[in-house]
Design a protein around this motif. Structure first.
Motif, PDB file in Angstrom:
ATOM      1  N   PRO A  19       0.727  -1.386   0.055  1.00  0.00           N
ATOM      2  CA  PRO A  19       0.036   0.052  -0.064  1.00  0.00           C
ATOM      3  C   PRO A  19       0.797   1.244   0.144  1.00  0.00           C
ATOM      4  O   PRO A  19       1.308   1.694   0.946  1.00  0.00           O
ATOM      5  CB  PRO A  19      -0.745  -0.030   1.249  1.00  0.00           C
ATOM      6  N   LEU A  20       1.104   1.727  -1.099  1.00  0.00           N
ATOM      7  CA  LEU A  20       2.022   3.083  -1.361  1.00  0.00           C
ATOM      8  C   LEU A  20       2.960   3.261  -0.310  1.00  0.00           C
ATOM      9  O   LEU A  20       3.189   4.079   0.307  1.00  0.00           O
ATOM     10  CB  LEU A  20       1.013   4.227  -1.188  1.00  0.00           C
ATOM     11  N   PRO A  21       4.268   2.407  -0.501  1.00  0.00           N
ATOM     12  CA  PRO A  21       5.164   2.466   0.407  1.00  0.00           C
ATOM     13  C   PRO A  21       6.000   3.762   0.324  1.00  0.00           C
ATOM     14  O   PRO A  21       6.680   4.188   1.316  1.00  0.00           O
ATOM     15  CB  PRO A  21       6.117   1.190   0.047  1.00  0.00           C
ATOM     16  N   PHE A  22       6.036   4.538  -0.846  1.00  0.00           N
ATOM     17  CA  PHE A  22       6.832   5.637  -0.923  1.00  0.00           C
ATOM     18  C   PHE A  22       6.147   6.885  -0.742  1.00  0.00           C
ATOM     19  O   PHE A  22       6.654   8.025  -0.933  1.00  0.00           O
ATOM     20  CB  PHE A  22       7.676   5.525  -2.399  1.00  0.00           C
ATOM     21  N   LEU A  23       4.877   6.679  -0.149  1.00  0.00           N
ATOM     22  CA  LEU A  23       4.106   7.837  -0.053  1.00  0.00           C
ATOM     23  C   LEU A  23       4.646   9.199   0.663  1.00  0.00           C
ATOM     24  O   LEU A  23       4.590  10.280   0.305  1.00  0.00           O
ATOM     25  CB  LEU A  23       2.682   7.359   0.573  1.00  0.00           C
ATOM     26  N   GLU A  24       5.237   8.942   1.875  1.00  0.00           N
ATOM     27  CA  GLU A  24       5.722   9.873   2.865  1.00  0.00           C
ATOM     28  C   GLU A  24       6.964  10.684   2.194  1.00  0.00           C
ATOM     29  O   GLU A  24       7.188  11.708   2.202  1.00  0.00           O
ATOM     30  CB  GLU A  24       6.392   9.274   3.877  1.00  0.00           C
ATOM     31  N   GLU A  25       7.705   9.881   1.015  1.00  0.00           N
ATOM     32  CA  GLU A  25       9.063  10.517   0.250  1.00  0.00           C
ATOM     33  C   GLU A  25       8.439  11.242  -0.906  1.00  0.00           C
ATOM     34  O   GLU A  25       9.242  12.118  -1.282  1.00  0.00           O
ATOM     35  CB  GLU A  25       9.689   9.197   0.090  1.00  0.00           C
ATOM     36  N   LEU A  26       7.203  11.107  -1.453  1.00  0.00           N
ATOM     37  CA  LEU A  26       6.651  11.593  -2.526  1.00  0.00           C
ATOM     38  C   LEU A  26       5.830  12.975  -2.209  1.00  0.00           C
ATOM     39  O   LEU A  26       5.923  13.910  -2.952  1.00  0.00           O
ATOM     40  CB  LEU A  26       6.036  10.838  -3.329  1.00  0.00           C
ATOM     41  N   ILE A  27       5.382  12.974  -1.067  1.00  0.00           N
ATOM     42  CA  ILE A  27       4.392  14.032  -0.395  1.00  0.00           C
ATOM     43  C   ILE A  27       4.720  14.646   0.599  1.00  0.00           C
ATOM     44  O   ILE A  27       4.817  14.103   1.426  1.00  0.00           O
ATOM     45  CB  ILE A  27       2.734  13.621  -0.917  1.00  0.00           C
TER      46      ILE A  27
END
Length: 181
Positions: A19-27
């Motif tokens: 479930p969207l593992p890189f979300l914190e790095e992108l936004i």
């Protein structure tokens, strides 16, 4: 990005991807919540309570990474997402694809100058109403076509019930691929 992070892909997997593992790095959600002047709404279906829930940045509310992961938990692709509240969610597009939040029930609509809809679905409709290329393509068509039809009906209903609010649709040019041979 999701395809680069597959789940275990075992017979017991609940989704193809993590479930969207890189979300914190992108936004930078803190920045979005502080600086975005408009209202932002998203939804997810709470399968624990069997009800749709809307998340927004109105008043003291903030959109969190949990909200985003819950809203993207598309069955088959992403597993259901359990939030810190112990409730389990899947995306809400199959029930409310445009997520106008509480707009239909609001009595203080005078402050709403316009609605902006990021409209991927209209572009997809033009390329999905066709004969599928293969089994994988047929599956994608079977998932997306009902969501597109529901979104169109939802938008039409909103326009009929609130003709005083202009709706601006941001559309994308998505073209059909013809290289499936």
């Amino acid at each position: 990005v999701s395809a680069a992070t597959p789940s275990t892909l075992s017979p017991r997997s609940q989704g193809l991807f993590e479930p969207l593992p890189f979300l914190e790095e992108l936004i930078d959600l803190d920045k979005v919540n502080r600086l975005f002047p408009g209202e932002f709404h998203m939804n997810a279906f709470n399968i624990t309570a069997s009800k749709m829930e809307h998340f927004d940045n109105v008043g003291e509310n903030e959109i969190t990474f949990d909200h985003v992961r819950a809203a993207f938990a598309m069955p088959f692709f992403y597993p259901p997402y359990e939030m810190d509240n112990g409730q389990v969610y899947i995306e809400g597009a199959t029930r409310d694809p445009l997520s106008f939040g509480n707009l239909k029930d609001r009595v203080d609509r005078a402050d709403i100058k316009s609605i902006v809809v990021v409209d991927l679905l209209d572009s997809l409709d033009r390329v999905l109403v066709r004969e599928p290329y293969d089994l994988q393509d047929a599956y994608a068509i079977s998932v997306m076509t009902p969501a597109i039809a529901l979104a169109e009906r939802t938008l039409e209903d909103l326009q009929k019930s609130h003709p005083e609010i202009p709706i601006n649709r941001i559309k994308f040019n998505i073209t059909a691929r013809h290289d499936h041979q």
